[in-house]
Design a protein around this motif. Sequence first.
Motif, mmCIF file in Angstrom:
data_model
loop_
_atom_site.group_PDB
_atom_site.id
_atom_site.type_symbol
_atom_site.label_atom_id
_atom_site.label_comp_id
_atom_site.label_asym_id
_atom_site.label_seq_id
_atom_site.Cartn_x
_atom_site.Cartn_y
_atom_site.Cartn_z
ATOM 1 N N VAL A 1 39.450 56.236 58.282
ATOM 2 C CA VAL A 1 38.938 54.904 57.574
ATOM 3 C C VAL A 1 40.285 53.900 57.360
ATOM 4 O O VAL A 1 41.709 54.614 57.665
ATOM 5 C CB VAL A 1 38.348 55.547 55.574
ATOM 6 C CG1 VAL A 1 38.502 54.530 54.760
ATOM 7 C CG2 VAL A 1 36.868 56.236 56.030
ATOM 8 N N SER A 2 40.190 52.568 57.075
ATOM 9 C CA SER A 2 41.460 52.112 57.262
ATOM 10 C C SER A 2 41.008 51.136 56.036
ATOM 11 O O SER A 2 39.639 50.441 56.371
ATOM 12 C CB SER A 2 41.907 51.351 58.559
ATOM 13 O OG SER A 2 40.977 50.675 59.570
ATOM 14 N N GLY A 3 42.224 50.307 55.724
ATOM 15 C CA GLY A 3 41.592 48.745 54.732
ATOM 16 C C GLY A 3 40.898 48.839 53.582
ATOM 17 O O GLY A 3 40.609 47.990 53.145
ATOM 18 N N ALA A 4 40.657 49.954 53.044
ATOM 19 C CA ALA A 4 39.940 50.327 51.809
ATOM 20 C C ALA A 4 40.690 50.060 50.456
ATOM 21 O O ALA A 4 41.753 49.912 50.519
ATOM 22 C CB ALA A 4 40.061 52.220 51.297
ATOM 23 N N TYR A 5 39.772 48.981 49.953
ATOM 24 C CA TYR A 5 39.995 48.197 48.581
ATOM 25 C C TYR A 5 39.213 48.053 47.739
ATOM 26 O O TYR A 5 37.649 48.149 47.818
ATOM 27 C CB TYR A 5 41.028 46.992 49.254
ATOM 28 C CG TYR A 5 40.631 45.813 48.801
ATOM 29 C CD1 TYR A 5 40.074 45.532 47.995
ATOM 30 C CD2 TYR A 5 40.218 45.903 50.302
ATOM 31 C CE1 TYR A 5 39.540 44.090 48.516
ATOM 32 C CE2 TYR A 5 39.404 44.163 50.962
ATOM 33 C CZ TYR A 5 39.062 43.421 49.859
ATOM 34 O OH TYR A 5 38.477 42.137 50.835
ATOM 35 N N MET A 6 39.126 47.907 46.549
ATOM 36 C CA MET A 6 38.366 47.614 45.251
ATOM 37 C C MET A 6 38.822 46.367 44.745
ATOM 38 O O MET A 6 39.897 46.911 44.057
ATOM 39 C CB MET A 6 37.924 48.882 44.698
ATOM 40 C CG MET A 6 36.852 48.380 43.545
ATOM 41 S SD MET A 6 37.101 49.284 41.370
ATOM 42 C CE MET A 6 36.215 50.672 43.211
ATOM 43 N N PRO A 7 38.522 45.646 44.705
ATOM 44 C CA PRO A 7 38.631 43.625 43.845
ATOM 45 C C PRO A 7 38.792 44.524 42.460
ATOM 46 O O PRO A 7 37.774 45.297 42.041
ATOM 47 C CB PRO A 7 37.804 42.762 44.097
ATOM 48 C CG PRO A 7 37.291 43.272 45.140
ATOM 49 C CD PRO A 7 37.048 44.513 45.401
ATOM 50 N N GLN A 8 39.559 44.186 41.348
ATOM 51 C CA GLN A 8 39.393 44.773 40.260
ATOM 52 C C GLN A 8 38.027 44.159 39.666
ATOM 53 O O GLN A 8 37.641 42.766 39.917
ATOM 54 C CB GLN A 8 40.293 44.467 39.247
ATOM 55 C CG GLN A 8 40.585 44.420 37.997
ATOM 56 C CD GLN A 8 41.348 43.612 37.038
ATOM 57 O OE1 GLN A 8 42.661 44.012 37.723
ATOM 58 N NE2 GLN A 8 41.834 43.612 36.385
ATOM 59 N N PRO A 9 37.604 44.648 39.446
ATOM 60 C CA PRO A 9 35.905 44.728 38.694
ATOM 61 C C PRO A 9 36.114 43.069 37.622
ATOM 62 O O PRO A 9 36.957 43.372 36.493
ATOM 63 C CB PRO A 9 35.801 46.036 38.176
ATOM 64 C CG PRO A 9 36.903 46.939 38.457
ATOM 65 C CD PRO A 9 37.527 46.362 38.920
ATOM 66 N N VAL A 10 35.561 42.196 37.715
ATOM 67 C CA VAL A 10 35.034 41.753 37.013
ATOM 68 C C VAL A 10 33.885 41.684 35.247
ATOM 69 O O VAL A 10 33.689 41.693 34.607
ATOM 70 C CB VAL A 10 34.685 39.859 37.125
ATOM 71 C CG1 VAL A 10 35.952 39.143 37.717
ATOM 72 C CG2 VAL A 10 33.297 39.541 37.898
ATOM 73 N N SER A 11 33.241 42.712 36.177
ATOM 74 C CA SER A 11 32.618 43.016 35.036
ATOM 75 C C SER A 11 32.668 44.350 34.769
ATOM 76 O O SER A 11 33.653 45.064 35.194
ATOM 77 C CB SER A 11 30.969 43.983 35.602
ATOM 78 O OG SER A 11 29.835 43.726 35.283
ATOM 79 N N ALA A 12 32.137 44.925 33.404
ATOM 80 C CA ALA A 12 32.455 46.255 32.211
ATOM 81 C C ALA A 12 32.152 47.077 33.627
ATOM 82 O O ALA A 12 32.003 48.006 33.181
ATOM 83 C CB ALA A 12 32.492 45.561 31.392
ATOM 84 N N ASP A 13 30.548 47.001 34.074
ATOM 85 C CA ASP A 13 29.568 48.312 34.365
ATOM 86 C C ASP A 13 29.684 48.005 36.108
ATOM 87 O O ASP A 13 28.803 48.887 36.370
ATOM 88 C CB ASP A 13 28.546 48.005 33.513
ATOM 89 C CG ASP A 13 27.885 47.212 34.279
ATOM 90 O OD1 ASP A 13 27.937 46.018 34.636
ATOM 91 O OD2 ASP A 13 26.595 47.182 34.154
ATOM 92 N N MET A 14 30.247 47.391 37.147
ATOM 93 C CA MET A 14 30.579 47.588 38.389
ATOM 94 C C MET A 14 31.361 46.437 38.882
ATOM 95 O O MET A 14 31.668 45.711 38.380
ATOM 96 C CB MET A 14 28.786 46.089 38.470
ATOM 97 C CG MET A 14 27.818 46.405 39.943
ATOM 98 S SD MET A 14 26.649 45.245 40.095
ATOM 99 C CE MET A 14 25.645 45.671 39.119
#
Length: 155
Positions: A37-50
């Motif tokens: 696996v490479s390039g993994a990331y999560m954008p900081q959520p703008v929603s409280a539940d998703m």
Amino acid sequence: MRRRAVLGAGALTGALALAGCSGADSGDASGPARLSVSGAYMPQPVSADMAAGFLTITNKGGTRDELTAVTSDVAGRVTLHSTTGGAMTEKSSFAVPAHGRLVFASGGNHLMFERLKRAPKQGQTVSVKLTFAESGPLTVEMPVRSATYHPPTGH
């Protein structure tokens, strides 16, 4: 005659050892899936539940595999989605082709972290477990990036 047999056996052993080494280095075209696996990331959520998640799974093996489930302690549920023509569709699995890649990128295939148990913040990491049909599971530490982050590789 005995000397010739010993030399012949030695040459055969050496040739077999070299053949084994070269096969291991070049990869077996019909061997099992070899996933990374490479390039993994999560954008900081703008929603409280998703939240969304993106990554690339590379298969250097000669056999296809299939991503069948994703779990994370940060979410009650993680689902797999494809996006085609602007329409998002939940999927039960995604193929990881032999000698190929499965890409989860903004605007395309993606992970959806639903029922967030906490709001991941930029600078933190989220642990994600990827489950496959054939290979063993992979655990990935996914860094949380800014909500507007766009990786330089385009995914």
